[in-house]
Design a protein around this motif. Structure first.
Motif, PDB file in Angstrom:
ATOM      1  N   LEU A 392     -30.005  71.857  -0.410  1.00  0.00           N
ATOM      2  CA  LEU A 392     -29.107  70.564  -0.915  1.00  0.00           C
ATOM      3  C   LEU A 392     -27.723  70.865  -0.627  1.00  0.00           C
ATOM      4  N   LYS A 393     -27.077  70.037   0.041  1.00  0.00           N
ATOM      5  CA  LYS A 393     -25.703  69.894   0.221  1.00  0.00           C
ATOM      6  C   LYS A 393     -24.861  69.009  -0.478  1.00  0.00           C
ATOM      7  N   PRO A 394     -23.674  69.261  -1.112  1.00  0.00           N
ATOM      8  CA  PRO A 394     -23.023  68.293  -1.604  1.00  0.00           C
ATOM      9  C   PRO A 394     -22.748  66.941  -0.690  1.00  0.00           C
ATOM     10  N   PRO A 395     -22.806  65.663  -1.195  1.00  0.00           N
ATOM     11  CA  PRO A 395     -22.488  64.607  -0.213  1.00  0.00           C
ATOM     12  C   PRO A 395     -21.116  64.765   0.367  1.00  0.00           C
ATOM     13  N   PRO A 396     -20.771  64.367   1.728  1.00  0.00           N
ATOM     14  CA  PRO A 396     -19.455  64.425   2.277  1.00  0.00           C
ATOM     15  C   PRO A 396     -18.349  63.733   1.466  1.00  0.00           C
ATOM     16  N   ILE A 397     -18.915  62.549   0.722  1.00  0.00           N
ATOM     17  CA  ILE A 397     -17.931  61.885  -0.027  1.00  0.00           C
ATOM     18  C   ILE A 397     -18.659  61.363  -1.147  1.00  0.00           C
ATOM     19  N   PRO A 398     -18.039  61.959  -2.432  1.00  0.00           N
ATOM     20  CA  PRO A 398     -18.396  61.815  -3.682  1.00  0.00           C
ATOM     21  C   PRO A 398     -18.921  60.355  -3.985  1.00  0.00           C
ATOM     22  N   ASP A 399     -19.974  60.306  -4.863  1.00  0.00           N
ATOM     23  CA  ASP A 399     -20.324  58.950  -5.292  1.00  0.00           C
ATOM     24  C   ASP A 399     -19.477  58.260  -6.294  1.00  0.00           C
ATOM     25  N   GLY A 400     -19.028  57.069  -5.638  1.00  0.00           N
ATOM     26  CA  GLY A 400     -18.199  56.218  -6.496  1.00  0.00           C
ATOM     27  C   GLY A 400     -16.778  56.138  -6.132  1.00  0.00           C
ATOM     28  N   ILE A 401     -16.299  57.306  -5.517  1.00  0.00           N
ATOM     29  CA  ILE A 401     -14.850  57.332  -5.254  1.00  0.00           C
ATOM     30  C   ILE A 401     -14.251  56.335  -4.487  1.00  0.00           C
ATOM     31  N   VAL A 402     -14.985  55.815  -3.380  1.00  0.00           N
ATOM     32  CA  VAL A 402     -14.635  54.593  -2.557  1.00  0.00           C
ATOM     33  C   VAL A 402     -14.349  53.444  -3.296  1.00  0.00           C
ATOM     34  N   GLY A 403     -15.296  53.039  -4.369  1.00  0.00           N
ATOM     35  CA  GLY A 403     -14.985  52.115  -5.213  1.00  0.00           C
ATOM     36  C   GLY A 403     -13.898  52.294  -6.099  1.00  0.00           C
ATOM     37  N   PHE A 404     -13.545  53.486  -6.480  1.00  0.00           N
ATOM     38  CA  PHE A 404     -12.464  53.995  -7.427  1.00  0.00           C
ATOM     39  C   PHE A 404     -11.199  53.316  -6.372  1.00  0.00           C
ATOM     40  N   LEU A 405     -11.375  53.787  -5.287  1.00  0.00           N
ATOM     41  CA  LEU A 405      -9.882  53.395  -4.432  1.00  0.00           C
ATOM     42  C   LEU A 405      -9.866  52.125  -4.183  1.00  0.00           C
ATOM     43  N   LEU A 406     -10.973  51.254  -4.248  1.00  0.00           N
ATOM     44  CA  LEU A 406     -10.892  49.926  -4.101  1.00  0.00           C
ATOM     45  C   LEU A 406     -10.857  48.894  -5.193  1.00  0.00           C
ATOM     46  N   GLN A 407     -10.692  49.515  -6.416  1.00  0.00           N
ATOM     47  CA  GLN A 407     -10.860  48.846  -7.594  1.00  0.00           C
ATOM     48  C   GLN A 407      -9.799  47.464  -7.764  1.00  0.00           C
ATOM     49  N   ASN A 408      -8.804  47.504  -6.908  1.00  0.00           N
ATOM     50  CA  ASN A 408      -7.821  46.668  -7.183  1.00  0.00           C
ATOM     51  C   ASN A 408      -7.748  45.973  -5.843  1.00  0.00           C
ATOM     52  N   SER A 409      -8.395  46.255  -4.707  1.00  0.00           N
ATOM     53  CA  SER A 409      -8.642  45.457  -3.487  1.00  0.00           C
ATOM     54  C   SER A 409      -9.955  45.623  -2.977  1.00  0.00           C
ATOM     55  N   PRO A 410     -10.975  44.857  -3.576  1.00  0.00           N
ATOM     56  CA  PRO A 410     -12.229  45.046  -3.073  1.00  0.00           C
ATOM     57  C   PRO A 410     -12.649  44.399  -1.820  1.00  0.00           C
ATOM     58  N   SER A 411     -11.731  43.636  -1.122  1.00  0.00           N
ATOM     59  CA  SER A 411     -12.165  42.899  -0.013  1.00  0.00           C
ATOM     60  C   SER A 411     -11.491  43.720   1.034  1.00  0.00           C
ATOM     61  N   ALA A 412     -10.935  45.152   1.008  1.00  0.00           N
ATOM     62  CA  ALA A 412     -10.393  45.922   1.837  1.00  0.00           C
ATOM     63  C   ALA A 412     -11.405  46.178   2.954  1.00  0.00           C
ATOM     64  N   LYS A 413     -10.983  46.427   4.155  1.00  0.00           N
ATOM     65  CA  LYS A 413     -12.065  46.948   5.013  1.00  0.00           C
ATOM     66  C   LYS A 413     -12.182  48.339   5.103  1.00  0.00           C
ATOM     67  N   VAL A 414     -13.430  48.961   5.245  1.00  0.00           N
ATOM     68  CA  VAL A 414     -13.864  50.333   5.014  1.00  0.00           C
ATOM     69  C   VAL A 414     -14.427  50.941   6.252  1.00  0.00           C
ATOM     70  N   ASP A 415     -13.759  51.759   6.690  1.00  0.00           N
ATOM     71  CA  ASP A 415     -14.324  52.396   7.852  1.00  0.00           C
ATOM     72  C   ASP A 415     -14.401  54.012   7.828  1.00  0.00           C
ATOM     73  N   PHE A 416     -15.573  54.598   8.574  1.00  0.00           N
ATOM     74  CA  PHE A 416     -15.700  56.010   8.461  1.00  0.00           C
ATOM     75  C   PHE A 416     -15.927  56.619   9.899  1.00  0.00           C
TER      76      PHE A 416
END
Length: 428
Positions: A392-416
């Protein structure tokens, strides 16, 4: 900043020239009475020279074989670009440079010179280059020098170029490559300078322990600092009313603080280990941020520094971060419970997926995951250890961290995005 385009653009322009000549030759063979129309060669010298100024000088010289119209045109180009990387045999580069400086029309003003020697340069050739620069310093507007050699001699030459609008320096003392940064002068008389790019320099602090190397540049628009440090101080002051773009790449951990006062700053780019706290109001005006955290040594400090940066980004609209940057940020204790008062105007978040280093980042991320599991139960820890042993490998993006960054801008566009498609699979 620089006129010189990349090799792909050079190839396209040269290919167009060749095709035009081939087309003209074919027309002559089909109808000897018809005069072929060479529209490119019919252009005025000023336009042709402007086109050639976008090419590497090695390719510019090659145009001399196209026709008598082009035979000596290259000698009058206002821009000279000389990169040792364009030569498959390194010994050819100094010979080519010497010939270019000898044969170029000396009556033609030199507006731009970009030379990358790719390592140690012999003193006679360095002196020849610098003497040539000094002889054209009145009209020289863009200068780039990347060299290992007599740095004092180079800086003395730079002092004479007071008409510069763009200056790019990557200097390493001879015999001390990748060490002993060059001392940056406390004052440079370059009133027209708008773009400054520095690699491997030391900025000297004053009596207050603060280095202020950029105060004299009253028109500075873009600043790039790579592999630099501060001597006799712990603070680097970047104060400019006109600065719009700031980039910091892999700088030394030997100073603690960046004092930033730049009310016009719009873009902030960072690559390396985020050792330094940023104080002042410099980040409050920034609209675009790019952070690629790398090669960390002091893990305990870096996550909190990153968090403090994000908390100061009050007006950022475009945020680009690497997945490793998010892994570092995730090391902040109870991060997901932190309430941000920034990133309220975020319109776009781009995450660039980057593989974890197996010897540095990967073991640390696993330990963090185990600690979080231990907070729940011993059973969870045992289960996770077993999973790690099974691959098992750690996920490339920690769970919940994208939501943490978007907490004040939930409608922002997200691209990977990723430069490693074989490692990461991104849905179209």
């Amino acid at each position: 900043m620089w006129r010189i385009s990349d090799s792909n653009e050079e190839s396209i322009i040269l290919e167009k020239i060749k095709r035009r000549r081939q087309c003209d030759n074919q027309n002559e063979e089909n109808d000897e009475n018809e005069v072929s129309e060479d529209r490119l060669s019919d252009l005025p010298d000023s336009i042709l020279l402007h086109i050639l100024s976008f090419l590497n000088t090695k390719h510019v010289v090659r145009t001399c074989i196209l026709s008598t119209r082009w035979k000596h045109l290259w000698k009058r180009t206002p821009a000279v670009t000389l990169y040792t990387s364009r030569f498959s045999i390194s010994k050819q580069f100094p010979i080519f440079v010497s010939k270019i400086l000898t044969l170029r029309d000396t009556s033609t003003a030199l507006h731009a010179l970009d030379i990358d020697c790719g390592g140690v340069i012999e003193p006679p050739l360095l002196k020849k280059i610098l003497n040539y620069i000094c002889s054209h310093n009145t009209n020289l507007q863009e200068l780039g020098i990347s060299v290992t050699g007599d740095t004092d001699l180079v800086m003395s030459c730079v002092f004479s170029c007071r008409a510069l609008t763009s200056l790019k320096l990557s200097l390493y003392p001879r015999g001390c490559y990748n060490s002993t940064p060059t001392l940056f002068p406390k004052s440079l008389n370059m009133p027209a300078l708008t773009n400054l790019d520095l690699t491997n320099f030391t900025f000297c602090g004053g009596e207050n322990g603060c280095a202020q190397p950029f105060l004299a540049f009253s028109r500075l628009n873009s600043l790039v600092i790579r592999s630099c440090t501060v001597k006799d101080g712990q603070t680097l002051n970047i104060s400019s009313e006109t600065l719009v773009n700031l980039a910091m790449h892999n700088n030394s951990p030997e100073f603690d603080k960046i004092e930033l006062s730049a009310p016009s700053l719009c873009t902030f780019t960072f690559i390396g280990s985020p050792y330094q706290q940023i104080c002042g109001d410099g980040l409050s005006s920034v609209k675009q941020v790019n952070i690629d955290a790398r090669h960390f040594l002091t893990w305990e400090k870096l996550p909190m520094v990153l968090l403090s940066w994000l908390q100061d980004l009050a007006n950022v609209k475009l945020l680009t971060v690497s997945s490793i940057t998010l892994q570092i940020l995730y090391l902040v204790p109870d991060l997901l419970e932190v309430k941000l008062h920034s990133l309220c105007n975020l319109k776009s978040l781009e995450v660039e997926l980057t593989p974890l280093n197996r010897r540095l980042e990967l073991p640390l991320i696993k330990n963090v995951m185990l600690k979080k599991a231990a907070a729940k139960s011993r059973k969870e820890v045992a289960k996770l250890r077993k999973a790690f042993k099974a691959g098992l490998k750690p996920p490339p993006i920690p769970d919940g961290i994208v939501g943490f960054l978007l907490q004040n801008s939930p409608s922002a566009k997200v691209d990977f995005t990723t430069k490693y498609p074989g490692t990461f699979k991104i849905k179209a």
